[in-house]
Design a protein around this motif. Structure first.
Motif, short mmCIF file in Angstrom:
data_model
loop_
_atom_site.label_atom_id
_atom_site.label_comp_id
_atom_site.label_asym_id
_atom_site.label_seq_id
_atom_site.Cartn_x
_atom_site.Cartn_y
_atom_site.Cartn_z
N ILE A 9 7.34 -7.70 3.51
CA ILE A 9 6.29 -6.69 3.41
C ILE A 9 6.95 -5.43 2.87
CG2 ILE A 9 4.50 -5.36 4.56
CD1 ILE A 9 4.38 -7.47 6.72
N LEU A 10 6.50 -4.97 1.71
CA LEU A 10 7.00 -3.73 1.13
C LEU A 10 6.07 -2.60 1.55
CD1 LEU A 10 8.32 -3.15 -2.47
CD2 LEU A 10 6.85 -1.50 -1.36
N PHE A 11 6.59 -1.71 2.39
CA PHE A 11 5.84 -0.53 2.81
C PHE A 11 6.19 0.61 1.86
CE2 PHE A 11 6.12 -3.02 6.73
CZ PHE A 11 4.83 -2.91 7.23
N PRO A 12 5.23 1.13 1.10
CA PRO A 12 5.54 2.12 0.07
C PRO A 12 5.97 3.45 0.64
CG PRO A 12 3.18 1.80 0.24
CD PRO A 12 3.80 0.77 1.12
N ILE A 13 6.83 4.12 -0.13
CA ILE A 13 7.30 5.46 0.18
C ILE A 13 6.63 6.42 -0.79
CG2 ILE A 13 9.35 6.95 0.19
CD1 ILE A 13 10.98 4.43 0.92
N SER A 14 6.15 7.53 -0.29
CA SER A 14 5.46 8.49 -1.15
C SER A 14 6.41 9.07 -2.18
CB SER A 14 4.84 9.62 -0.32
OG SER A 14 5.84 10.33 0.38
N VAL A 15 5.88 9.41 -3.35
CA VAL A 15 6.69 9.94 -4.44
C VAL A 15 6.09 11.28 -4.89
CG1 VAL A 15 7.25 7.60 -5.19
CG2 VAL A 15 5.36 8.82 -6.29
N TYR A 191 9.06 -2.37 12.63
CA TYR A 191 7.79 -2.93 12.15
C TYR A 191 6.62 -2.11 12.67
CZ TYR A 191 4.38 -6.59 10.91
OH TYR A 191 3.34 -7.31 10.38
N GLU A 192 6.65 -1.75 13.96
CA GLU A 192 5.58 -0.91 14.51
C GLU A 192 5.53 0.45 13.80
OE1 GLU A 192 5.20 -2.54 19.10
OE2 GLU A 192 6.26 -0.67 18.70
N PHE A 193 6.69 1.03 13.59
CA PHE A 193 6.75 2.34 12.94
C PHE A 193 6.17 2.28 11.53
CE2 PHE A 193 9.25 5.02 9.98
CZ PHE A 193 8.82 6.26 10.39
N GLU A 194 6.55 1.27 10.75
CA GLU A 194 6.07 1.17 9.37
C GLU A 194 4.57 0.93 9.34
OE1 GLU A 194 7.67 1.94 6.73
OE2 GLU A 194 9.68 2.08 7.57
N LYS A 195 4.05 0.13 10.25
CA LYS A 195 2.60 -0.11 10.29
C LYS A 195 1.85 1.16 10.69
CE LYS A 195 2.52 -3.89 12.87
NZ LYS A 195 1.93 -5.08 13.55
N MET A 196 2.39 1.88 11.67
CA MET A 196 1.75 3.14 12.07
C MET A 196 1.74 4.14 10.92
SD MET A 196 3.44 3.79 15.81
CE MET A 196 3.29 2.61 17.16
N LYS A 197 2.87 4.24 10.22
CA LYS A 197 3.00 5.20 9.13
C LYS A 197 2.05 4.84 7.98
CE LYS A 197 6.78 5.19 6.73
NZ LYS A 197 8.18 5.38 6.26
N ALA A 198 1.92 3.55 7.69
CA ALA A 198 1.05 3.12 6.59
C ALA A 198 -0.42 3.33 6.93
CB ALA A 198 1.31 1.66 6.26
N THR A 199 -0.79 3.18 8.18
CA THR A 199 -2.16 3.19 8.68
C THR A 199 -2.98 2.06 8.06
OG1 THR A 199 -3.25 4.63 7.03
CG2 THR A 199 -2.01 5.71 8.81
N LYS A 200 -4.17 1.86 8.58
CA LYS A 200 -5.05 0.84 8.01
C LYS A 200 -5.50 1.21 6.59
CE LYS A 200 -7.30 -1.26 12.04
NZ LYS A 200 -8.60 -1.46 12.72
N GLN A 201 -5.52 2.50 6.29
CA GLN A 201 -6.00 2.95 4.99
C GLN A 201 -4.94 2.82 3.90
OE1 GLN A 201 -6.68 4.86 7.93
NE2 GLN A 201 -8.58 3.66 7.91
N GLY A 202 -3.68 2.73 4.29
CA GLY A 202 -2.60 2.69 3.32
C GLY A 202 -2.34 1.27 2.83
N ASP A 203 -2.04 1.14 1.54
CA ASP A 203 -1.77 -0.18 1.00
C ASP A 203 -0.29 -0.52 1.11
OD1 ASP A 203 -0.91 1.61 -0.92
OD2 ASP A 203 -1.58 0.40 -2.61
N LEU A 204 0.01 -1.81 0.98
CA LEU A 204 1.36 -2.33 1.03
C LEU A 204 1.41 -3.60 0.21
CD1 LEU A 204 0.94 -4.87 3.22
CD2 LEU A 204 0.95 -2.98 4.83
N LEU A 205 2.60 -4.06 -0.08
CA LEU A 205 2.76 -5.29 -0.86
C LEU A 205 3.21 -6.40 0.09
CD1 LEU A 205 4.37 -5.65 -4.36
CD2 LEU A 205 4.71 -7.39 -2.62
N LEU A 206 2.43 -7.47 0.13
CA LEU A 206 2.72 -8.61 1.00
C LEU A 206 3.14 -9.81 0.16
CD1 LEU A 206 2.35 -9.59 4.06
CD2 LEU A 206 0.22 -10.58 3.24
N CYS A 207 4.27 -10.40 0.51
CA CYS A 207 4.74 -11.61 -0.16
C CYS A 207 5.18 -12.59 0.92
CB CYS A 207 5.89 -11.29 -1.11
SG CYS A 207 6.44 -12.71 -2.10
N THR A 208 4.37 -13.62 1.16
CA THR A 208 4.67 -14.53 2.27
C THR A 208 5.70 -15.59 1.91
OG1 THR A 208 2.84 -16.03 1.70
CG2 THR A 208 2.35 -14.23 3.23
#
Length: 250
Positions: A9-15, A191-208
Motif C-alpha cells: 500500500i503506497l500512502f502518498p506524501i504531500s508535495v 499501519y494505523e498511523f498511515e491510515k489515520m493520516k490518509a483518512t477515508k477521504q485520502g487516496d492511496l495506491l493498493l497493489c495486492t
C-alpha cells in the motif's frame, strides 16, 4: 525494494504543488495540476510523445515508492524516475529507476485504468523528475502522480481475501477486502498511523500482488480510498489484526 507477493500500500506524501513543471506544457483545459487530484475524471494531457515532469517536496522527507495512475501509455513506452536530495532537481540523486520499458496489458480495454507502480528501498528526497517516452502515442495522459511511503507487512494477508467488481448507477469499480492477522506492534503502529493520516477521504495506491505481471497485475492494482473505520484486534502478545476494505476511486 524488490517486487514481492505481499500486499503493498503506497500512502502518498504531500508535495509542493506550486513547484510542478511539465515539459512540454499541458493543454489548457487538462492542466498539469490535475496529476495531484484524486478524481479519475481529472487528468493532465500533453500533446507529444515525450514528457518531463518535475516537482518538489514540501521539505526533506523519506519515500519508498512512486505511482503513476490512470495513464494512457502504450506498450513499449518508457518511464524513468529520479529522486534528488535538494529542491529543483539539484543535489545528489538518491534514487534512479533507470529507463523502464512498460509491459502494458490491454486485455480489458478501458474497463481497468492503467497504473504504473514503482516501489524501492526508502530514500530521502526534496524533488523528483519523471521522464516519459511514448513513441506509440499521439498524446500523453496522466491522471495521478503519487510519491509516498510503501507499507508491506512481514506476513501477508490471510487466505480468503476478496476481490469484487461492483456495478451500480452506471459506474463500475473494484473493492479489495482482506485481513492482516500477524502485524507486530511496530508494523501495527505504522499501519494505523498511515491510515489515520490518509483518512477515508485520502487516496492511496493498493497493489495486492506486486510480483504479478500482465492482466493479473492490472486487476490487482488500483487507486483506492479506505471504506471502513480503523479497528485493531490484539489476539496475542505483539500480534495484531486489521480487517480492511478499500474501494477504487471513480
Amino acid at each position: 525494494m524488490a517486487l514481492s507477493d505481499k500486499l503493498n500500500i503506497l500512502f502518498p506524501i504531500s508535495v509542493d504543488e506550486s513547484s510542478l513543471v511539465v515539459t512540454p506544457a499541458a493543454v489548457a483545459t487538462l492542466p498539469a495540476e490535475h496529476v495531484f487530484n484524486d478524481r479519475r475524471d481529472k487528468f493532465m494531457r500533453v500533446i507529444s510523445t515525450t514528457a518531463i515532469i518535475k516537482f518538489n517536496a514540501n521539505e526533506l522527507t523519506l519515500i519508498s515508492g512512486v505511482g503513476i495512475g490512470n495513464h494512457n501509455l502504450a506498450n513499449g513506452s518508457t518511464v524513468r524516475i529520479r529522486a534528488y536530495d535538494d529542491f529543483s532537481q539539484a543535489g545528489a540523486v538518491t534514487y534512479d529507476s533507470t529507463v523502464i520499458i512498460l509491459d502494458i496489458d490491454s486485455t480489458m480495454g478501458d474497463l481497468l485504468t492503467q497504473i504504473y507502480y514503482c516501489p524501492f528501498n526508502e530514500v530521502s528526497y526534496k524533488s523528483i523528475q519523471i521522464d516519459i517516452s511514448a513513441p506509440g502515442n499521439t498524446q500523453i495522459d496522466i491522471g495521478r502522480i503519487m510519491p509516498g511511503f510503501v507499507f508491506e507487512p512481514s506476513w501477508n494477508y490471510q487466505w480468503g481475501s476478496k476481490w469484487q467488481w461492483i456495478e451500480e448507477n452506471g459506474v463500475s469499480y473494484r473493492v479489495f477486502s482482506f485481513d492482516l492477522n500477524e502485524l507486530d506492534n511496530t508494523e501495527n503502529d505504522r499501519y494505523e498511523f498511515e491510515k489515520m493520516k490518509a483518512t477515508k477521504q485520502g487516496d492511496l495506491l493498493l497493489c495486492t500482488q506486486p510480483s504479478a505481471t500482465g492482466l493479473e497485475r492490472l486487476k490487482n492494482t488500483a487507486i483506492c480510498k479506505r471504506a471502513n473505520d480503523i479497528s485493531r484486534t490484539r489476539h496475542r502478545a505483539n500480534t495484531n489484526k486489521h480487517s480492511d476494505k478499500y474501494q477504487e476511486v471513480y
